[in-house]
Design a protein around this motif. Structure first.
Motif, PDB file in Angstrom:
ATOM      1  N   GLU A  10       0.819  -1.209   0.000  1.00  0.00           N
ATOM      2  CA  GLU A  10       0.000   0.000   0.000  1.00  0.00           C
ATOM      3  C   GLU A  10       0.855   1.262   0.000  1.00  0.00           C
ATOM      4  O   GLU A  10       0.355   2.342  -0.303  1.00  0.00           O
ATOM      5  N   THR A  11       2.130   1.156   0.335  1.00  0.00           N
ATOM      6  CA  THR A  11       3.082   2.248   0.152  1.00  0.00           C
ATOM      7  C   THR A  11       3.705   2.099  -1.229  1.00  0.00           C
ATOM      8  O   THR A  11       4.302   1.067  -1.535  1.00  0.00           O
ATOM      9  N   ALA A  12       3.558   3.110  -2.059  1.00  0.00           N
ATOM     10  CA  ALA A  12       4.080   3.059  -3.429  1.00  0.00           C
ATOM     11  C   ALA A  12       5.101   4.168  -3.637  1.00  0.00           C
ATOM     12  O   ALA A  12       5.082   5.188  -2.935  1.00  0.00           O
ATOM     13  N   SER A  13       5.985   3.960  -4.599  1.00  0.00           N
ATOM     14  CA  SER A  13       7.062   4.923  -4.813  1.00  0.00           C
ATOM     15  C   SER A  13       7.585   4.816  -6.238  1.00  0.00           C
ATOM     16  O   SER A  13       7.637   3.726  -6.814  1.00  0.00           O
ATOM     17  N   VAL A  14       7.956   5.952  -6.807  1.00  0.00           N
ATOM     18  CA  VAL A  14       8.567   6.016  -8.138  1.00  0.00           C
ATOM     19  C   VAL A  14       9.749   6.968  -8.060  1.00  0.00           C
ATOM     20  O   VAL A  14       9.656   8.033  -7.430  1.00  0.00           O
ATOM     21  N   ALA A  15      10.878   6.598  -8.658  1.00  0.00           N
ATOM     22  CA  ALA A  15      12.062   7.449  -8.619  1.00  0.00           C
ATOM     23  C   ALA A  15      12.772   7.448  -9.970  1.00  0.00           C
ATOM     24  O   ALA A  15      12.715   6.469 -10.713  1.00  0.00           O
ATOM     25  N   ILE A  16      13.445   8.547 -10.248  1.00  0.00           N
ATOM     26  CA  ILE A  16      14.345   8.680 -11.396  1.00  0.00           C
ATOM     27  C   ILE A  16      15.755   8.828 -10.854  1.00  0.00           C
ATOM     28  O   ILE A  16      16.000   9.654  -9.963  1.00  0.00           O
ATOM     29  N   ALA A  17      16.691   8.032 -11.363  1.00  0.00           N
ATOM     30  CA  ALA A  17      18.067   8.070 -10.868  1.00  0.00           C
ATOM     31  C   ALA A  17      19.051   8.229 -12.013  1.00  0.00           C
ATOM     32  O   ALA A  17      18.843   7.698 -13.106  1.00  0.00           O
ATOM     33  N   HIS A  18      20.129   8.965 -11.734  1.00  0.00           N
ATOM     34  CA  HIS A  18      21.250   9.062 -12.666  1.00  0.00           C
ATOM     35  C   HIS A  18      22.058   7.763 -12.614  1.00  0.00           C
ATOM     36  O   HIS A  18      21.942   6.990 -11.651  1.00  0.00           O
ATOM     37  N   PRO A  19      22.902   7.507 -13.608  1.00  0.00           N
ATOM     38  CA  PRO A  19      23.700   6.273 -13.614  1.00  0.00           C
ATOM     39  C   PRO A  19      24.599   6.096 -12.393  1.00  0.00           C
ATOM     40  O   PRO A  19      24.952   4.971 -12.044  1.00  0.00           O
ATOM     41  N   ASP A  20      24.967   7.199 -11.722  1.00  0.00           N
ATOM     42  CA  ASP A  20      25.815   7.093 -10.535  1.00  0.00           C
ATOM     43  C   ASP A  20      25.013   6.883  -9.255  1.00  0.00           C
ATOM     44  O   ASP A  20      25.578   6.827  -8.165  1.00  0.00           O
ATOM     45  N   GLY A  21      23.688   6.765  -9.374  1.00  0.00           N
ATOM     46  CA  GLY A  21      22.839   6.534  -8.216  1.00  0.00           C
ATOM     47  C   GLY A  21      22.232   7.787  -7.624  1.00  0.00           C
ATOM     48  O   GLY A  21      21.374   7.700  -6.740  1.00  0.00           O
ATOM     49  N   THR A  22      22.649   8.947  -8.088  1.00  0.00           N
ATOM     50  CA  THR A  22      22.043  10.191  -7.607  1.00  0.00           C
ATOM     51  C   THR A  22      20.572  10.236  -8.013  1.00  0.00           C
ATOM     52  O   THR A  22      20.231   9.963  -9.162  1.00  0.00           O
ATOM     53  N   ILE A  23      19.708  10.579  -7.079  1.00  0.00           N
ATOM     54  CA  ILE A  23      18.280  10.603  -7.352  1.00  0.00           C
ATOM     55  C   ILE A  23      17.885  11.967  -7.913  1.00  0.00           C
ATOM     56  O   ILE A  23      18.122  13.009  -7.280  1.00  0.00           O
ATOM     57  N   ALA A  24      17.287  11.961  -9.094  1.00  0.00           N
ATOM     58  CA  ALA A  24      16.857  13.200  -9.732  1.00  0.00           C
ATOM     59  C   ALA A  24      15.478  13.621  -9.254  1.00  0.00           C
ATOM     60  O   ALA A  24      15.187  14.819  -9.139  1.00  0.00           O
ATOM     61  N   ALA A  25      14.610  12.664  -8.980  1.00  0.00           N
ATOM     62  CA  ALA A  25      13.259  12.959  -8.487  1.00  0.00           C
ATOM     63  C   ALA A  25      12.668  11.691  -7.901  1.00  0.00           C
ATOM     64  O   ALA A  25      12.978  10.582  -8.353  1.00  0.00           O
ATOM     65  N   GLU A  26      11.808  11.870  -6.904  1.00  0.00           N
ATOM     66  CA  GLU A  26      11.156  10.713  -6.295  1.00  0.00           C
ATOM     67  C   GLU A  26       9.833  11.146  -5.668  1.00  0.00           C
ATOM     68  O   GLU A  26       9.731  12.243  -5.120  1.00  0.00           O
ATOM     69  N   LEU A  27       8.844  10.288  -5.769  1.00  0.00           N
ATOM     70  CA  LEU A  27       7.573  10.481  -5.079  1.00  0.00           C
ATOM     71  C   LEU A  27       7.208   9.180  -4.376  1.00  0.00           C
ATOM     72  O   LEU A  27       7.218   8.119  -4.996  1.00  0.00           O
ATOM     73  N   THR A  28       6.913   9.267  -3.091  1.00  0.00           N
ATOM     74  CA  THR A  28       6.472   8.120  -2.307  1.00  0.00           C
ATOM     75  C   THR A  28       5.153   8.503  -1.661  1.00  0.00           C
ATOM     76  O   THR A  28       5.041   9.580  -1.072  1.00  0.00           O
ATOM     77  N   TRP A  29       4.161   7.637  -1.771  1.00  0.00           N
ATOM     78  CA  TRP A  29       2.831   8.008  -1.287  1.00  0.00           C
ATOM     79  C   TRP A  29       2.083   6.775  -0.781  1.00  0.00           C
ATOM     80  O   TRP A  29       2.467   5.647  -1.054  1.00  0.00           O
ATOM     81  N   ARG A  30       1.006   7.025  -0.058  1.00  0.00           N
ATOM     82  CA  ARG A  30       0.148   5.966   0.444  1.00  0.00           C
ATOM     83  C   ARG A  30      -0.889   5.672  -0.645  1.00  0.00           C
ATOM     84  O   ARG A  30      -1.893   6.361  -0.771  1.00  0.00           O
TER      85      ARG A  30
END
Length: 236
Positions: A10-30
């Motif tokens: 029930e906890t969902a999440s989507v993320a965009i990451a650079h090749p080095d693992g740096t997170i460009a954007a993320e949303l986590t929601w119920r």
């Protein structure tokens, strides 16, 4: 850039990451049980926040379970559709491994648990690994709270419990294990697609990818409807 999709519970999440693992954007929601309604608008919004389009994606990561049957199916199908449509590699990562990755920096064996319904939990144990992010010590299994605490106690080591579980499990575990157990703080217990992205990137960078056609969910047991149908058939 890669996209990571986690809709296993029930906890969902989507993320965009650079090749080095740096997170460009993320949303986590119920998300509750509304994964179908939420996932595609969220994908578009996260890509907008990262300033990219699907043409910029070079890989896809998705949690494959255990967790909610519907949630896993929706997230994995979405990820496979993206990978196939864009002709980019896909990696499936375990829900419990993703949860554990957020806590391995605490320096103890990490037990991950998520609600499996019927007063049971899907659980497994992990330790940190430079090469793989986490290494599994105890395989995923569906267990009762008492079985989980017994398995933790059998190893005779200090450990951390993380994941999605209620206060009753927290109290029972602390009562049974005492000072040997640390309950991960809420901020660590929240499973994120950023952690899924980090685990996925370690595999992608090694060329360890999944076949989009054969990548399957990890359910651990049949859906309740299937079990009911089998029980009815057996009683005829």
């Amino acid at each position: 850039m890669i996209i990571a999709i986690d809709t296993a519970t029930e906890t969902a999440s989507v993320a965009i990451a650079h090749p080095d693992g740096t997170i460009a954007a993320e949303l986590t929601w119920r998300a509750g049980r509304n994964h179908t309604m939420h996932v595609h608008p969220t994908l578009r919004h996260v890509m907008m926040l990262a300033g990219i389009t699907t043409d910029d994606l070079t890989g896809v990561v998705a949690t494959r379970g255990p967790g909610s049957f519907t949630g896993i199916r929706i997230g994995l199908a979405t990820a496979k559709g993206l990978a196939q449509g864009l002709d980019v590699p896909i990696v499936g990562v375990g829900t419990l491994a993703v949860a554990a990755y957020g806590a391995v920096h605490l320096g103890r064996t990490v037990w991950s648990a998520v609600d499996a319904g019927r007063k049971q939990y899907a659980a497994a144990a992990y330790t940190a690994s430079d090469e793989h992010g986490v290494v599994q010590l105890v395989e995923e299994a569906i267990v009762s709270p008492e079985e989980l605490i017994s398995r933790m106690a059998e190893r005779g080591e200090d450990c951390v419990l993380t994941g999605e579980f209620d206060e009753a499990l927290t109290e029972t575990a602390l009562s049974g294990l005492g000072n040997a157990l640390t309950i991960a703080p809420d901020v660590i217990r929240t499973r994120t697609a950023a952690n899924a992205a980090c685990l996925g990137l370690l595999r992608l960078n090694r060329g360890d990818v999944d076949d989009v056609a054969t990548l399957e969910p990890l359910y651990l047991r049949p859906p309740a409807a299937v079990e009911r149908a089998e029980a009815q058939a057996a009683n005829r």
